[in-house]
Every structure is written in C-alpha cells, then in structure tokens.
Motif scaffolding. Structure first.
Motif, PDB file in Angstrom:
ATOM      1  N   SER A 154       0.834  -1.213   0.000  1.00 25.03           N
ATOM      2  CA  SER A 154       0.000   0.000   0.000  1.00 25.03           C
ATOM      3  C   SER A 154       0.863   1.254   0.000  1.00 25.03           C
ATOM      4  CB  SER A 154      -0.927  -0.008   1.214  1.00 25.03           C
ATOM      5  OG  SER A 154      -0.190  -0.119   2.426  1.00 25.03           O
ATOM      6  N   GLN A 155       2.048   1.200   0.627  1.00 20.81           N
ATOM      7  CA  GLN A 155       2.922   2.380   0.651  1.00 20.81           C
ATOM      8  C   GLN A 155       3.436   2.748  -0.739  1.00 20.81           C
ATOM      9  OE1 GLN A 155       3.038  -0.154   2.764  1.00 20.81           O
ATOM     10  NE2 GLN A 155       3.755   0.411   4.800  1.00 20.81           N
ATOM     11  N   ASP A 156       3.363   1.821  -1.680  1.00 18.87           N
ATOM     12  CA  ASP A 156       3.827   2.092  -3.038  1.00 18.87           C
ATOM     13  C   ASP A 156       2.881   3.010  -3.807  1.00 18.87           C
ATOM     14  OD1 ASP A 156       6.114   0.515  -2.792  1.00 18.87           O
ATOM     15  OD2 ASP A 156       5.018  -1.310  -3.314  1.00 18.87           O
ATOM     16  N   GLU A 157       1.703   3.244  -3.264  1.00 20.13           N
ATOM     17  CA  GLU A 157       0.722   4.061  -3.999  1.00 20.13           C
ATOM     18  C   GLU A 157      -0.018   5.039  -3.098  1.00 20.13           C
ATOM     19  OE1 GLU A 157      -2.468   0.359  -3.988  1.00 20.13           O
ATOM     20  OE2 GLU A 157      -1.334   0.817  -5.784  1.00 20.13           O
ATOM     21  N   ASP A 158       0.598   5.426  -1.979  1.00 16.91           N
ATOM     22  CA  ASP A 158      -0.058   6.316  -1.020  1.00 16.91           C
ATOM     23  C   ASP A 158       0.403   7.761  -1.114  1.00 16.91           C
ATOM     24  OD1 ASP A 158      -1.632   4.368   0.083  1.00 16.91           O
ATOM     25  OD2 ASP A 158      -0.341   4.001   1.827  1.00 16.91           O
ATOM     26  N   GLU A 159       1.173   8.101  -2.130  1.00 13.26           N
ATOM     27  CA  GLU A 159       1.747   9.444  -2.161  1.00 13.26           C
ATOM     28  C   GLU A 159       0.702  10.546  -2.323  1.00 13.26           C
ATOM     29  OE1 GLU A 159       1.829   7.841  -6.374  1.00 13.26           O
ATOM     30  OE2 GLU A 159       2.334   7.123  -4.366  1.00 13.26           O
ATOM     31  N   ASP A 160      -0.509  10.213  -2.820  1.00 11.14           N
ATOM     32  CA  ASP A 160      -1.548  11.228  -3.001  1.00 11.14           C
ATOM     33  C   ASP A 160      -2.608  11.163  -1.907  1.00 11.14           C
ATOM     34  OD1 ASP A 160      -2.565   8.791  -3.740  1.00 11.14           O
ATOM     35  OD2 ASP A 160      -3.531   9.511  -5.587  1.00 11.14           O
ATOM     36  N   ALA A 161      -2.307  10.444  -0.814  1.00  9.67           N
ATOM     37  CA  ALA A 161      -3.245  10.369   0.305  1.00  9.67           C
ATOM     38  C   ALA A 161      -3.057  11.586   1.209  1.00  9.67           C
ATOM     39  CB  ALA A 161      -3.013   9.073   1.078  1.00  9.67           C
ATOM     40  N   VAL A 162      -3.783  11.622   2.331  1.00 13.14           N
ATOM     41  CA  VAL A 162      -3.625  12.728   3.280  1.00 13.14           C
ATOM     42  C   VAL A 162      -2.188  12.738   3.799  1.00 13.14           C
ATOM     43  CG1 VAL A 162      -6.044  12.748   3.967  1.00 13.14           C
ATOM     44  CG2 VAL A 162      -4.450  11.269   5.172  1.00 13.14           C
ATOM     45  N   ALA A 163      -1.763  13.874   4.307  1.00 10.02           N
ATOM     46  CA  ALA A 163      -0.345  14.096   4.616  1.00 10.02           C
ATOM     47  C   ALA A 163       0.227  13.051   5.560  1.00 10.02           C
ATOM     48  CB  ALA A 163      -0.169  15.499   5.206  1.00 10.02           C
ATOM     49  N   GLU A 164      -0.527  12.694   6.621  1.00  9.19           N
ATOM     50  CA  GLU A 164       0.025  11.765   7.606  1.00  9.19           C
ATOM     51  C   GLU A 164       0.148  10.345   7.072  1.00  9.19           C
ATOM     52  OE1 GLU A 164      -4.415  12.215   8.665  1.00  9.19           O
ATOM     53  OE2 GLU A 164      -2.769  13.422   7.846  1.00  9.19           O
ATOM     54  N   VAL A 165      -0.563  10.029   5.988  1.00  9.98           N
ATOM     55  CA  VAL A 165      -0.422   8.734   5.329  1.00  9.98           C
ATOM     56  C   VAL A 165       0.653   8.815   4.250  1.00  9.98           C
ATOM     57  CG1 VAL A 165      -1.562   6.989   3.905  1.00  9.98           C
ATOM     58  CG2 VAL A 165      -2.791   8.035   5.814  1.00  9.98           C
ATOM     59  N   ALA A 166       0.631   9.880   3.470  1.00  7.92           N
ATOM     60  CA  ALA A 166       1.581  10.047   2.366  1.00  7.92           C
ATOM     61  C   ALA A 166       3.025  10.127   2.857  1.00  7.92           C
ATOM     62  CB  ALA A 166       1.238  11.298   1.568  1.00  7.92           C
ATOM     63  N   VAL A 167       3.229  10.585   4.098  1.00 13.68           N
ATOM     64  CA  VAL A 167       4.586  10.749   4.602  1.00 13.68           C
ATOM     65  C   VAL A 167       5.323   9.416   4.696  1.00 13.68           C
ATOM     66  CG1 VAL A 167       4.029  10.512   7.069  1.00 13.68           C
ATOM     67  CG2 VAL A 167       5.943  11.966   6.350  1.00 13.68           C
ATOM     68  N   ARG A 168       4.598   8.305   4.765  1.00 12.97           N
ATOM     69  CA  ARG A 168       5.229   6.992   4.833  1.00 12.97           C
ATOM     70  C   ARG A 168       5.307   6.300   3.468  1.00 12.97           C
ATOM     71  NH1 ARG A 168       5.796   4.924  10.003  1.00 12.97           N
ATOM     72  NH2 ARG A 168       4.700   6.033  11.660  1.00 12.97           N
ATOM     73  N   SER A 169       4.943   6.985   2.408  1.00 17.01           N
ATOM     74  CA  SER A 169       4.870   6.346   1.097  1.00 17.01           C
ATOM     75  C   SER A 169       6.244   6.206   0.452  1.00 17.01           C
ATOM     76  CB  SER A 169       3.953   7.157   0.170  1.00 17.01           C
ATOM     77  OG  SER A 169       4.555   8.400  -0.150  1.00 17.01           O
ATOM     78  N   SER A 170       6.317   5.357  -0.560  1.00 14.09           N
ATOM     79  CA  SER A 170       7.571   5.139  -1.286  1.00 14.09           C
ATOM     80  C   SER A 170       8.030   6.397  -1.999  1.00 14.09           C
ATOM     81  CB  SER A 170       7.381   4.007  -2.304  1.00 14.09           C
ATOM     82  OG  SER A 170       7.005   2.815  -1.668  1.00 14.09           O
ATOM     83  N   ALA A 171       7.086   7.130  -2.590  1.00 16.97           N
ATOM     84  CA  ALA A 171       7.443   8.302  -3.376  1.00 16.97           C
ATOM     85  C   ALA A 171       7.885   9.473  -2.503  1.00 16.97           C
ATOM     86  CB  ALA A 171       6.264   8.725  -4.245  1.00 16.97           C
ATOM     87  N   VAL A 172       7.261   9.650  -1.334  1.00 15.20           N
ATOM     88  CA  VAL A 172       7.559  10.800  -0.479  1.00 15.20           C
ATOM     89  C   VAL A 172       8.712  10.516   0.477  1.00 15.20           C
ATOM     90  CG1 VAL A 172       6.623  12.320   1.307  1.00 15.20           C
ATOM     91  CG2 VAL A 172       5.187  11.633  -0.625  1.00 15.20           C
ATOM     92  N   HIS A 173       8.696   9.360   1.110  1.00 16.11           N
ATOM     93  CA  HIS A 173       9.660   9.042   2.161  1.00 16.11           C
ATOM     94  C   HIS A 173      10.726   8.053   1.698  1.00 16.11           C
ATOM     95  CE1 HIS A 173      11.118   8.714   6.241  1.00 16.11           C
ATOM     96  NE2 HIS A 173      10.915   7.412   6.269  1.00 16.11           N
ATOM     97  N   ASP A 174      10.685   7.634   0.435  1.00 15.69           N
ATOM     98  CA  ASP A 174      11.584   6.603  -0.091  1.00 15.69           C
ATOM     99  C   ASP A 174      11.437   5.306   0.703  1.00 15.69           C
ATOM    100  OD1 ASP A 174      13.456   5.595  -1.898  1.00 15.69           O
ATOM    101  OD2 ASP A 174      15.147   6.087  -0.604  1.00 15.69           O
ATOM    102  N   TRP A 175      10.182   5.010   1.068  1.00 11.91           N
ATOM    103  CA  TRP A 175       9.903   3.800   1.845  1.00 11.91           C
ATOM    104  C   TRP A 175      10.241   2.557   1.035  1.00 11.91           C
ATOM    105  CZ3 TRP A 175       6.773  -0.440   0.989  1.00 11.91           C
ATOM    106  CH2 TRP A 175       6.569  -1.293   2.086  1.00 11.91           C
ATOM    107  N   THR A 176      10.822   1.565   1.717  1.00 10.39           N
ATOM    108  CA  THR A 176      11.169   0.296   1.094  1.00 10.39           C
ATOM    109  C   THR A 176      10.754  -0.829   2.025  1.00 10.39           C
ATOM    110  OG1 THR A 176      13.097   1.308   0.028  1.00 10.39           O
ATOM    111  CG2 THR A 176      13.040  -1.086   0.122  1.00 10.39           C
ATOM    112  N   PRO A 177      10.117  -1.891   1.518  1.00  6.61           N
ATOM    113  CA  PRO A 177       9.705  -2.988   2.404  1.00  6.61           C
ATOM    114  C   PRO A 177      10.902  -3.700   3.028  1.00  6.61           C
ATOM    115  CG  PRO A 177       9.395  -3.592   0.085  1.00  6.61           C
ATOM    116  CD  PRO A 177       9.719  -2.130   0.121  1.00  6.61           C
ATOM    117  N   SER A 178      10.750  -4.096   4.284  1.00  4.19           N
ATOM    118  CA  SER A 178      11.785  -4.824   5.006  1.00  4.19           C
ATOM    119  C   SER A 178      11.258  -6.200   5.386  1.00  4.19           C
ATOM    120  CB  SER A 178      12.203  -4.052   6.254  1.00  4.19           C
ATOM    121  OG  SER A 178      11.106  -3.929   7.151  1.00  4.19           O
ATOM    122  N   PHE A 179      12.051  -6.957   6.139  1.00  6.09           N
ATOM    123  CA  PHE A 179      11.651  -8.327   6.466  1.00  6.09           C
ATOM    124  C   PHE A 179      10.326  -8.376   7.207  1.00  6.09           C
ATOM    125  CE2 PHE A 179      11.606 -11.899   9.488  1.00  6.09           C
ATOM    126  CZ  PHE A 179      11.586 -12.938   8.575  1.00  6.09           C
TER     127      PHE A 179
END
Length: 232
Positions: A154-179
């Motif tokens: 879900s973080q791969d496509e949350d960049e256009d959500a509300v600010a507190e959700v978008a901040v954890r997205s791949s596009a905004v925060h460079d989020w990458t899945p971990s183990f």
C-alpha cells in the motif's frame, strides 16, 4: 568486500540483518524439535545446512545489509528455498500421519503448529529475498533501475493520500519494504488463504503465495478434523 554504492536519489537506510536472522533461527528451532516419527534425521540435515549457510551470510553483512556478491545472493535465496522445500516435504508427511490416525494425536497437532509457523517464516524469507532484487538492491539502486516488483504494498501508492499517510509512502519518504513487511504478508496469506496485505504482481509470486495458502488450508482442515475425532 566493499559496501554497495548507494544511488544519490536514495535516502532510506539499509535494512538491519537481525530480524531475518531471528526469523530463520526460529524456523530452524521449530524444525529441529519436530517429532522424530515425523521426519527422523532429515530435520538435523536441514538445521545443519541452515546454520552452515547462515554463518557466511552474517559475515558478509553482520549488521546492516549493505554488501552483496553473486555467491551471497545465491546462498541467501538457496537457504530460503531449502527451508520452504523441506517444510513442504514435512507437510506431506504430516498429512499422511494425520490421515492414518494411528499415531500420537496430541504430538501431531503440536507438530502441525510447528510446521505452520515454520512455513510462514520460510515463505517470508523467500519473498524478502526475491522481491525487487533482494534487500541490498532495494535500498541502494535508483528506483528507476530496480528489478520489477513481485509484490505491491500500500505504501507504493499512497503518495496522493492525506499528509500523515503520504509521509510513509515510497514516493515521499523513499519507503522500502523490510523483512517485517514480508513476514506480515506471509502471515496474513497463511491465515486468510489469499493476499490481504500486499498484492502479488508476478506469476512466480502468485504461484508461491498460492502454494503457501494451499498448505495452510490443508493443515487447518486436517487439524480441525483430527481434533474433532479426538474429542469424539
């Protein structure tokens, strides 16, 4: 051995080694304590091979996953495949013994739980190693150069959500899945028998998640049936 050069566009930190190590050791421990009547000495072969493979992998990346060679990549994927394949063999043996109904029922029910949990961890390790080139590649290569994703979070496509959700997205925060993200994906797939946390994109991931869900369903169905027969 030098650390992989991180692309200037990447800001996410390299992943810690230890969550995956703890998961692997837990799976090997569960496998080691399976009933002797179920897998016999095979479990010690799997545990020994797992521990022997883990040592050089930890030596390459003792703290964070910043180095990768062709052999370390092959060894890491091979170790996850070994755990998954060994567990599928154990699952088949467990099915036969549960169906026969001539063995220690409480012991087999506990073994079924051990196999189920080890299966969750094994598939989590495999997903973690396969998706987008593995943990080292995911945090060091430019996103435009990453191999095609096997899973969509879900973080791969949350960049256009509300600010507190978008901040954890791949596009905004460079989020990458971990183990932990792959472990949750594996756990939810084993419990819901379908993708519920992240969606499989590639055919190989769909086949693997289908195999895992089928195995989880078989264990649950046989355990319920065996439990009912014990109560009767």
């Amino acid at each position: 051995m030098e650390a992989a050069q991180r692309h200037p566009s990447r800001t996410t930190e390299a992943e810690h080694r230890w969550p995956a190590v703890v998961g692997l050791l837990a799976a090997l421990a569960l496998y080691a304590f399976l009933p002797n009547e179920l897998v016999g000495g095979l479990r010690f072969v799997v545990v020994g091979a797992g521990l022997a493979s883990l040592i050089p992998l930890v030596a390459v990346n003792p703290h964070r996953l910043i180095r990768q060679t062709a052999w370390s990549r092959a060894l890491s994927v091979g170790l996850a495949l070994l755990l998954v394949l060994a567990n599928q063999v154990t699952l088949v043996l467990l099915v036969f013994k549960l169906v026969e109904g001539r063995h220690d029922a409480p012991g087999l029910l506990i073994a079924a739980l051990q196999v189920w949990v080890a299966n969750v961890i094994g598939f989590a390790l495999l997903y973690w190693d396969m998706d987008r080139g593995g943990p080292v590649v995911r945090t060091t290569w430019a996103r435009t150069e990453l191999p095609a994703a096997d899973l969509r979070f879900s973080q791969d496509e949350d960049e256009d959500a509300v600010a507190e959700v978008a901040v954890r997205s791949s596009a905004v925060h460079d989020w990458t899945p971990s183990f932990i993200d792959y472990f949750y994906t594996s756990l939810s797939n084993s419990m819901a028998f379908s993708a519920s946390d992240s969606m499989p994109l590639s055919q190989r991931m769909k086949l693997l998640m289908g195999l895992q869900a089928f195995g989880g369903f078989v264990i649950l169905a046989l355990v319920i049936a065996r439990s009912v027969s014990i109560l009767d």
